[in-house]
Design an enzyme around this catalytic site. Sequence first.
Site, PDB file in Angstrom:
ATOM      1  N   LYS A  87      -7.263   1.413  -2.771  1.00  0.00           N
ATOM      2  CA  LYS A  87      -6.794   0.805  -1.591  1.00  0.00           C
ATOM      3  C   LYS A  87      -7.071   1.963  -0.404  1.00  0.00           C
ATOM      4  O   LYS A  87      -7.457   1.740   0.705  1.00  0.00           O
ATOM      5  CB  LYS A  87      -5.507   0.310  -1.397  1.00  0.00           C
ATOM      6  CG  LYS A  87      -4.878  -0.112   0.011  1.00  0.00           C
ATOM      7  CD  LYS A  87      -5.693  -1.374   0.342  1.00  0.00           C
ATOM      8  CE  LYS A  87      -5.028  -1.778   1.757  1.00  0.00           C
ATOM      9  NZ  LYS A  87      -3.868  -2.371   1.880  1.00  0.00           N
ATOM     10  N   LYS A 143       0.531   4.617   8.634  1.00  0.00           N
ATOM     11  CA  LYS A 143       1.249   5.023   7.074  1.00  0.00           C
ATOM     12  C   LYS A 143       0.163   5.040   5.986  1.00  0.00           C
ATOM     13  O   LYS A 143       0.112   6.181   5.412  1.00  0.00           O
ATOM     14  CB  LYS A 143       2.102   3.899   6.870  1.00  0.00           C
ATOM     15  CG  LYS A 143       2.825   4.148   5.422  1.00  0.00           C
ATOM     16  CD  LYS A 143       2.255   3.277   4.454  1.00  0.00           C
ATOM     17  CE  LYS A 143       2.688   1.805   4.551  1.00  0.00           C
ATOM     18  NZ  LYS A 143       1.945   0.802   3.366  1.00  0.00           N
ATOM     19  N   THR A 199       0.871  -1.120  -0.029  1.00  0.00           N
ATOM     20  CA  THR A 199       0.026   0.143   0.000  1.00  0.00           C
ATOM     21  C   THR A 199       0.807   1.216  -0.001  1.00  0.00           C
ATOM     22  O   THR A 199       1.631   1.455   0.849  1.00  0.00           O
ATOM     23  CB  THR A 199      -0.948   0.222   1.097  1.00  0.00           C
ATOM     24  OG1 THR A 199      -1.857  -1.021   1.384  1.00  0.00           O
ATOM     25  CG2 THR A 199      -1.802   1.254   1.186  1.00  0.00           C
TER      26      THR A 199
END
Length: 293
Positions: A177, A245, A102
Amino acid sequence: MTLQTKETVIGFVGTGVMGKSMASHFLKAGYSVVVYTRTKAKAEDLLAQGAVWKEHVSEVAQASDVIITMVGYPSDVEEVYLGAGGIVPHAKPGSFLIDMTTSKPSLAKKIYEEAKKHDLHSLDAPVSGGDIGAREARLTIMVGGDQEAFDAVEPLLKIMGTNVVLQGGPGAGQHTKMCNQIAIATNMIGVCEAISYAKKAGLDPSRVLESIAAGAAGSWSLSNLAPRMIAGNFDPGFYIKHFIKDMGIALEAAKEMGLLTPGLELSKSLYDELAAKGMEDNGTQALIKWFEK
């Protein structure tokens, strides 16, 4: 473009909690697999299954027809692909590059453009499903890139996942995502609040789950992570530090688009508190600790 099982070498960079399971499915399917990860011990299970160790990312690139990466942060992705010893400078022309980390949509586009200059086919293909989905080959895989490249590697992606969708051009997989992480972020707050409420009301939270997980409140997090919360199992299927993150990437992208995401901001702030207390290596289900403090 055809990728034949016995002729195709799969390179895998990053064999952590999820990457190890993902790479193992290719070995079970009969593919030749070469691997590299920063800590060799994390690849020992794969080496025992027949994978071949490489000392550098560049060696994986040179030996493979398809290179799959599952690393930690966008900075890692950039170094692995575009660094002097990275994949793009060393991969064989015609190779397929699939980043399943990701990462930033803008970085996915940058890698795509650089790969194109070297006659390489680049796809961004982040996943959802956690350690369970990786282990059971039931990942959701969100792909960005060219249709022709997607068609060529789709059979390979289906070795790791059951829901594989091309979302659009380069970067589209990463944007998708982000949608996934935004939905999970606020859902996790709801799951924790529901469990906390059940306990305060004197109910058995496991029994409560039997009722609500099968109803309109049902979600993957409620079914898979709530039982871990109740059991006090905070081992990572997905690290808090990596979720922070991801939420940071989503917040940055949303800001660029002029989109307000108050739920996402709240969720990140709660996880930031946990990380500040040394819990960044816990699984995301450890958010329940914030509510029980």
